[in-house]
Design an enzyme around this catalytic site. Structure first.
Site, PDB file in Angstrom:
ATOM      1  N   LYS A   1       0.845  -1.207   0.000  1.00  0.00           N
ATOM      2  CA  LYS A   1       0.000   0.000   0.000  1.00  0.00           C
ATOM      3  C   LYS A   1       0.873   1.248   0.000  1.00  0.00           C
ATOM      4  O   LYS A   1       0.631   2.193  -0.752  1.00  0.00           O
ATOM      5  CB  LYS A   1      -0.946  -0.022   1.215  1.00  0.00           C
ATOM      6  CG  LYS A   1      -2.076  -1.019   1.053  1.00  0.00           C
ATOM      7  CD  LYS A   1      -2.872  -1.283   2.326  1.00  0.00           C
ATOM      8  CE  LYS A   1      -3.919  -2.372   2.050  1.00  0.00           C
ATOM      9  NZ  LYS A   1      -4.712  -2.774   3.210  1.00  0.00           N
TER      10      LYS A   1
ATOM     11  N   GLN B   1      -4.669  -1.403   9.396  1.00  0.00           N
ATOM     12  CA  GLN B   1      -4.713  -2.743   8.809  1.00  0.00           C
ATOM     13  C   GLN B   1      -5.370  -3.730   9.775  1.00  0.00           C
ATOM     14  O   GLN B   1      -5.047  -3.763  10.967  1.00  0.00           O
ATOM     15  CB  GLN B   1      -3.277  -3.197   8.459  1.00  0.00           C
ATOM     16  CG  GLN B   1      -3.196  -4.499   7.692  1.00  0.00           C
ATOM     17  CD  GLN B   1      -3.822  -4.427   6.296  1.00  0.00           C
ATOM     18  OE1 GLN B   1      -3.836  -3.388   5.652  1.00  0.00           O
ATOM     19  NE2 GLN B   1      -4.341  -5.544   5.833  1.00  0.00           N
TER      20      GLN B   1
ATOM     21  N   ASP C   1     -10.888   3.230   3.962  1.00  0.00           N
ATOM     22  CA  ASP C   1     -11.385   1.854   3.898  1.00  0.00           C
ATOM     23  C   ASP C   1     -12.904   1.825   3.737  1.00  0.00           C
ATOM     24  O   ASP C   1     -13.463   0.785   3.380  1.00  0.00           O
ATOM     25  CB  ASP C   1     -11.055   1.125   5.209  1.00  0.00           C
ATOM     26  CG  ASP C   1      -9.828   0.231   5.099  1.00  0.00           C
ATOM     27  OD1 ASP C   1      -9.576  -0.312   4.006  1.00  0.00           O
ATOM     28  OD2 ASP C   1      -9.132   0.067   6.115  1.00  0.00           O
TER      29      ASP C   1
HETATM   30  N1  GUN Z   1      -7.476  -6.663   6.035  1.00  0.00           N
HETATM   31  C1  GUN Z   1      -7.920  -7.388   4.967  1.00  0.00           C
HETATM   32  N2  GUN Z   1      -8.498  -6.583   4.050  1.00  0.00           N
HETATM   33  C2  GUN Z   1      -8.424  -5.333   4.552  1.00  0.00           C
HETATM   34  C3  GUN Z   1      -8.852  -4.072   4.064  1.00  0.00           C
HETATM   35  O1  GUN Z   1      -9.442  -3.928   2.973  1.00  0.00           O
HETATM   36  N3  GUN Z   1      -8.581  -3.002   4.864  1.00  0.00           N
HETATM   37  C4  GUN Z   1      -7.966  -3.137   6.068  1.00  0.00           C
HETATM   38  N4  GUN Z   1      -7.759  -2.032   6.799  1.00  0.00           N
HETATM   39  N5  GUN Z   1      -7.559  -4.290   6.559  1.00  0.00           N
HETATM   40  C5  GUN Z   1      -7.793  -5.382   5.789  1.00  0.00           C
END
Ligand code: GUN
Length: 301
Positions: A54, A98, A121
């Site tokens: 990311k 995350q 998100d």
């Molecule tokens: N863990 C798995 N997928 C995601 C996501 O799309 N966003 C976040 N913050 N954590 C995740």
């Protein structure tokens, strides 16, 4: 029949290129740069990979990337304090914590501490409620990526039936809401559903995010249906590690009309959509009235 492959890598490259161009254009006009803060608590190996990716892709799109790593035993107050500072930081336009978080931390409280305007998100209750009531809001990245790929194959969702397998807050529920907002007829199945094969047989679109390798079988699929596989399962195959989805790809591809592979399907779209969400959040925070980036004619049939 062999299904058309839905090339998530190519779709994602197209989204990233459009984000990068728009970021460069806005920077040239205003001197402003979008910033994305990613917070990782602990050392979950898959999360480490995602967080690195990311940050790297944000920089490649011309954005500022702020990575915050905290130890597994971080007290909730410290994490909430970091989020408060990021909420107030004018260089940060998007905040992502995350998931999963270590067990002692309450993910719901943490997510809802993020400013809804910076919640790239789309997990904050305010954004969830807005999407649920059909209002413009930040949409979770994975379902947004699935919608963009689906729009290539279905210009109009009215009259179509979709089956969403899995009802997580990250994928299944927002996916169902987006399809409903597009006037699709939506069925949501999950681990307590007893008749998933029958439900699948009437579905023009099947989206699966169940975390069960090979769950969706060829006999379930209506001929010509579009199949979107959100599963990412790390398994051992012929003594070697392999990445497989929730769909029995080798057999379903002979029945479906279009299908996403794993890897190379939904996966690459998730981070591309995160960049797009960060750009959208940045534009709103700076009162930039930009044309919508995502669902323009390049993303429609
Ligand atoms: N863990 C798995 N997928 C995601 C996501 O799309 N966003 C976040 N913050 N954590 C995740």
């Amino acid at each position: 029949m062999t299904a058309r492959l839905i090339d998530g890598k190519a779709h994602a490259a197209s989204v990233r290129a459009r984000v990068r161009d728009r970021v460069a254009d806005i920077h040239a006009r205003t001197g402003l740069t979008p910033g994305l803060a990613v917070v990782l608590v602990g050392h979950d190996p898959a999360s480490e990979v995602y967080v690195r990716s990311k940050g790297k892709q944000a920089v490649e799109a011309g954005m500022r990337s702020f990575e915050h790593r905290m130890p597994t035993d971080t007290p909730a107050a410290d994490l909430l304090d970091l989020i408060r500072r990021l909420n107030e930081d004018p260089l940060v336009h998007g905040i992502l914590v995350q998931l999963p978080l270590p067990a002692h931390l309450d993910a719901r409280a943490v997510i809802n501490a993020i400013s809804p305007a910076k919640d790239v998100d789309g997990f904050h209750i305010s954004n969830v409620g807005m999407v649920g009531t059909g209002q413009d809001a930040i949409v979770p990245c994975t379902p947004l990526g699935c919608m963009m790929m689906l729009r290539h194959h279905h210009a109009d969702f009215r009259g179509l039936t979709a089956l969403v397998i899995g009802h997580s807050n990250i994928v299944g529920k927002p996916m169902a809401r987006l399809l409903l907002n597009a006037d699709c007829t939506v069925i949501v199945a999950h681990k307590s559903s007893i008749n998933i094969p029958e439900l699948a047989r009437i579905a023009d679109i099947v989206i699966v995010a169940a975390g069960v390798p090979g769950l969706v079988r060829a006999e379930w699929i209506k001929p010509g249906a579009t199949v979107i596989d959100v599963g990412i399962n790390r398994i051992e195959r012929d003594g070697k590690p392999a990445l497989v989805g929730d769909v029995d790809f080798d057999n379903v591809r002979h029945v479906a009309g279009a299908i996403t592979p794993v890897p190379g399907g939904v996966g690459p779209m998730t981070i591309a959509c995160l960049l797009a969400n960060t750009l959208t959040a940045f534009c709103h925070q700076n009162d930039l009235q930009e044309e919508p980036l995502l669902l323009d004619e390049q993303d429609q049939t």
